[in-house]
Design a protein around this motif. Structure first.
Motif: not given
Length: 456
Positions: A298-305
């Motif tokens: 299970f994954g997702g975005r949300g980590a900072p650039y």
């Protein structure tokens, strides 16, 4: 239980050679491919399938599948980051329909190659289930079905009972389902492709860093040169490291967690009997699959650039994001209560300024590139590889008429503007989901988020 693994689940018990003594390489080739991920490997594969006597060299700084190709959620999907209406406004309705049809066929093409080449990727075409778990999500889901009907996408609405039969997610009001997606083990797909390229006579060189490439020559970091009739750049999230491409895309990190293998009884409680991949209709992207060895990944975005489009190993791990993913998954699927999480990992994906993937070919220098898949690249890389192979081999085919061929995205803003803009977008997505959880109504922040992302 917190995750213990630090490398991607997909790499477990797989060979992971890194940079070492540079192998002997040919001084001249017909096609030099920079990047040993899906785009580069599919390009090499199709060149050799069409032209068995071609001299093809794939150069990879680490090991095949080191980048997004070996870290992703394993969705071989017909999803496209540009909405059909937006694509049609740019390229016309006929071209849009052709492109969407090509993407649907690409899912099946990966399956055909899986079978004929015995890639061993665990390909199962179970479709995509996207649950709607609030009034606002249901409104977006039903709108997606209506839009899909206009473009013959085959997306259907499942009522709450039908959706829960497939996935026992809490708060389910219904779901959208599309059959045009398969599950794979992505690292095994990369390894299988590399083996197929080698069987057909191509050279796949791992642990070889490239300093500069294009215009008929590849210059390695150690100063050696390889001349090539054609050069293909397939570097995706690492593209900003190439001279002249610093603002072509931004590398945005997507992170994943995985559970221990589930028992048959636990799977009976969870669902996914058809090996569907799953997500929801929230603003912040999440994605999951039932793995070949019966875990949930299970994954997702949300980590900072990170400022300056930086890509570093330590950025693969953001414990706050991992904790959020575990919480999100267990709240979505209460049958997982008490299940251990054994792996957590991440990596960068490439996002163009207009969210529009592209295949570009310069006939003067015989240099091509493809990428900017915005996380929808497992299938799109196959389409890109076939298209680049046609360009390299000077073949005229219908693939060259698809609207992403020759598309050039604008450059990203200089720093610190792009750092501010990208991270503002990530924060808005989180805030929009929280607002909808609190109010049950479509977020008032959503229009601003759409403007930041070009409406995609």
């Amino acid at each position: 239980m917190a995750a213990t693994g630090t490398a991607p689940l997909w790499w477990e018990d797989r060979a992971t050679p890194g940079p070492g003594d540079a192998p002997d390489l040919p001084a001249a080739v017909d096609v030099a491919v920079v990047g040993g991920g899906f785009t580069g490997l599919w390009t090499a594969y199709y060149v050799l399938r069409e032209r068995p006597d071609a001299r093809v060299l794939v150069l990879e700084a680490e090991h095949v599948g080191f980048g997004a190709s070996g870290r992703n959620g394993g969705w071989v999907s017909a999803l496209w980051p540009v909405a059909p209406d937006v694509l049609a406004a740019r390229s016309g309705a006929a071209a849009t329909r052709a492109h969407l049809a090509a993407l649907r066929d690409t899912v099946d093409e990966v399956g055909r190659v899986e079978e004929t080449e015995s890639l061993g990727s665990g390909f199962v075409k179970g479709g995509t289930l996207a649950v709607a778990r609030s009034e606002a999500q249901e409104a977006r889901a039903r709108a997606a079905v209506a839009a899909g009907e206009r473009w013959d996408e085959g997306t259907v609405w499942l009522d709450a009972a039908q959706a829960r039969e497939r996935l026992a997610a809490t708060g389910t009001r219904g779901a959208t389902f599309t059959p045009h997606c398969a599950r794979v083990q992505p690292r095994d797909l990369a390894d299988g492709l590399a083996a197929a390229v080698r069987r057909r006579g191509g050279v796949v060189a791992e642990g070889v860093r490239v300093g500069r490439a294009g215009d008929g020559v590849v210059v390695l970091a150690d100063g050696r040169r390889v001349t090539a009739r054609s050069v293909v750049l397939a570097t995706e999230g690492w593209t900003p490291r190439l001279p002249g491409h610093e603002r072509a895309v931004v590398p945005v990190y997507s992170l994943m967690v995985a559970t221990e293998p589930l028992t048959a009884a636990q799977w009976d409680a969870v669902g996914l009997a058809g090996r569907e991949v799953f997500t929801d209709h929230g603003h912040l992207v999440v994605y999951g699959q039932r793995t070949v060895d019966d875990r949930i990944a299970f994954g997702g975005r949300g980590a900072p650039y990170h400022l300056g489009s930086a890509v570093r190993p330590e950025f693969d791990h953001e414990e706050a994001v991992f904790a959020s993913l575990r919480t999100t998954l267990t709240r979505m699927l209460p049958a997982l209560d008490g299940v251990a999480f054994t792996h957590a990992w991440g990596g960068p994906l490439a996002i163009p300024r207009d969210w529009h993937p592209s295949v570009v070919w310069d006939p003067a220098t015989r240099t091509g590139r493809a990428g900017g898949y915005v996380g929808d690249g497992v299938a799109a890389t196959n389409l890109a590889g076939r298209t680049l192979a046609d360009l390299v081999l000077d073949r005229s085919t219908p693939l060259l008429d698809l609207p992403w061929v020759g598309h050039r995205s604008p450059s990203w803003e200089p720093e610190p503007l792009r750092w501010l803009g990208v991270n503002a977008g990530l924060r808005l997505a989180r805030l929009a989901d929280r607002e909808e959880d609190r109010t049950g109504r479509p977020s008032r922040l959503a229009p601003l988020l759409a403007r930041l992302t070009g409406g995609h």
